[in-house]
Design a protein around this motif. Structure first.
Motif, PDB file in Angstrom:
ATOM      1  N   MET A  44      -1.683 -29.580  20.049  1.00 27.25           N
ATOM      2  CA  MET A  44      -2.562 -28.863  20.974  1.00 27.25           C
ATOM      3  C   MET A  44      -2.741 -27.390  20.601  1.00 27.25           C
ATOM      4  SD  MET A  44      -1.485 -30.363  24.708  1.00 27.25           S
ATOM      5  CE  MET A  44      -1.836 -32.052  25.150  1.00 27.25           C
ATOM      6  N   GLY A  45      -1.953 -26.926  19.636  1.00 27.03           N
ATOM      7  CA  GLY A  45      -2.068 -25.537  19.215  1.00 27.03           C
ATOM      8  C   GLY A  45      -1.551 -24.546  20.243  1.00 27.03           C
ATOM      9  N   VAL A  46      -0.493 -24.932  20.976  1.00 26.29           N
ATOM     10  CA  VAL A  46       0.069 -24.038  21.995  1.00 26.29           C
ATOM     11  C   VAL A  46       1.541 -23.779  21.696  1.00 26.29           C
ATOM     12  CG1 VAL A  46      -1.537 -24.872  23.742  1.00 26.29           C
ATOM     13  CG2 VAL A  46       0.718 -25.936  23.554  1.00 26.29           C
ATOM     14  N   THR A  47       2.058 -22.692  22.256  1.00 25.69           N
ATOM     15  CA  THR A  47       3.471 -22.344  22.068  1.00 25.69           C
ATOM     16  C   THR A  47       4.281 -22.454  23.356  1.00 25.69           C
ATOM     17  OG1 THR A  47       2.961 -19.997  22.435  1.00 25.69           O
ATOM     18  CG2 THR A  47       2.948 -20.790  20.151  1.00 25.69           C
ATOM     19  N   HIS A  48       3.581 -22.527  24.486  1.00 23.83           N
ATOM     20  CA  HIS A  48       4.267 -22.702  25.771  1.00 23.83           C
ATOM     21  C   HIS A  48       3.314 -23.357  26.751  1.00 23.83           C
ATOM     22  CE1 HIS A  48       2.058 -18.944  26.472  1.00 23.83           C
ATOM     23  NE2 HIS A  48       2.137 -19.233  27.751  1.00 23.83           N
ATOM     24  N   TRP A  49       3.881 -23.866  27.862  1.00 24.26           N
ATOM     25  CA  TRP A  49       3.080 -24.551  28.867  1.00 24.26           C
ATOM     26  C   TRP A  49       2.711 -23.604  30.002  1.00 24.26           C
ATOM     27  CZ3 TRP A  49       1.581 -28.421  26.315  1.00 24.26           C
ATOM     28  CH2 TRP A  49       2.452 -29.165  25.508  1.00 24.26           C
ATOM     29  N   ALA A  50       1.687 -23.960  30.761  1.00 23.60           N
ATOM     30  CA  ALA A  50       1.266 -23.156  31.912  1.00 23.60           C
ATOM     31  C   ALA A  50       2.442 -22.936  32.851  1.00 23.60           C
ATOM     32  CB  ALA A  50       0.124 -23.853  32.657  1.00 23.60           C
ATOM     33  N   TYR A  51       2.488 -21.774  33.422  1.00 25.35           N
ATOM     34  CA  TYR A  51       3.555 -21.348  34.333  1.00 25.35           C
ATOM     35  C   TYR A  51       4.905 -21.238  33.608  1.00 25.35           C
ATOM     36  CZ  TYR A  51       0.036 -23.242  37.549  1.00 25.35           C
ATOM     37  OH  TYR A  51      -1.144 -23.538  38.195  1.00 25.35           O
ATOM     38  N   ASP A  52       4.897 -21.301  32.262  1.00 21.49           N
ATOM     39  CA  ASP A  52       6.135 -21.304  31.471  1.00 21.49           C
ATOM     40  C   ASP A  52       7.063 -22.428  31.919  1.00 21.49           C
ATOM     41  OD1 ASP A  52       5.600 -19.180  29.683  1.00 21.49           O
ATOM     42  OD2 ASP A  52       6.004 -17.736  31.286  1.00 21.49           O
TER      43      ASP A  52
END
Length: 228
Positions: A44-52
């Motif tokens: 997904m090309g992300v390093t963390h999720w929403a709301y951490d």
């Protein structure tokens, strides 16, 4: 959006959103154990999720919280050179993803009421498409039939409460029919709606079906369903 950039700010939008059940929480916890978080982040090309949120909480958020997305904004003169005039029209295109017990009509009403309360009641809001959310119990006979076919093929499926997408399954699961509905098929594909969307036609991996195997899986599933 709320200041956190993730929580929809439309008042009343989530009032009827159904909390996830204990059975759904257990399903998600099992899926989290059998999934590679790092690989999902990379894809997904992300390093963390929403709301951490951690991995399990992020998956719970994914299937239990509605979203509001701005697909595009258009306004004013966008051609070559300059044009020093006031724009006469601005357009925002939104999509709202709903969860069980919400309805498309109530979500639309909440959006209109929110705009009016903030002083923008003169904005035209046109719903160009959409439908209610849908969900089917993992205990439904058709889902259990799918599970048996997969297990016969040596696949131990990961059960998942619902997908974070849209399809008009409500025509089956809502009144008056109130039937189970779901998706099925072996094979592999990814990148839905994207320029690099793909589906494997001929597989060289013995653990992955190509198009022919995917088609035959429907024959096996329908036979199993007929026995149910």
């Amino acid at each position: 959006m709320a200041p956190d950039g993730n929580t929809p700010a439309i008042e009343g939008l989530t009032d009827k959103a159904r909390p996830i059940s204990a059975a759904e929480k257990a399903m998600i916890a099992e899926a989290a154990k059998r999934s590679d978080e790092a690989m999902v982040k990379k894809s997904m090309g992300v390093t963390h999720w929403a709301y951490d949120a951690d991995w399990v909480q992020s998956l719970e958020n994914l299937i239990s919280r509605p979203t509001v997305n701005i697909e595009g904004l258009v306004g004013g003169y966008t051609g070559p050179g300059g044009k020093t005039v006031l724009p006469h029209k601005c357009v925002a295109k939104l999509d709202l993803r709903l969860v069980p017990d919400m309805t498309a009509s109530e979500a639309l009403a909440a959006l209109k009421a929110h705009l009016a309360k903030k002083g923008f009641g003169d904005i035209d809001v046109n719903m160009t498409g959409g439908y209610n959310p849908t969900a089917t119990s993992a205990d439904a006979p058709m889902i259990q039939a799918q599970k048996r076919v997969l297990e016969r093929a040596g696949i131990h499926p990961i059960l998942w409460p619902r997908n974070a997408g849209s399809w008009p399954g409500y025509v089956f699961t809502d009144a008056p029919l109130k039937l189970a509905a779901g998706h099925w098929g072996l094979g592999h594909g990814n990148g839905a709606h994207a320029p690099d969307e793909f589906y494997v036609i001929e597989s060289t991996n013995k653990n992955m079906e190509g198009f022919d195997g995917a088609t035959w899986s429907f024959v096996e599933y329908l036979e199993e369903l007929a026995r149910t």
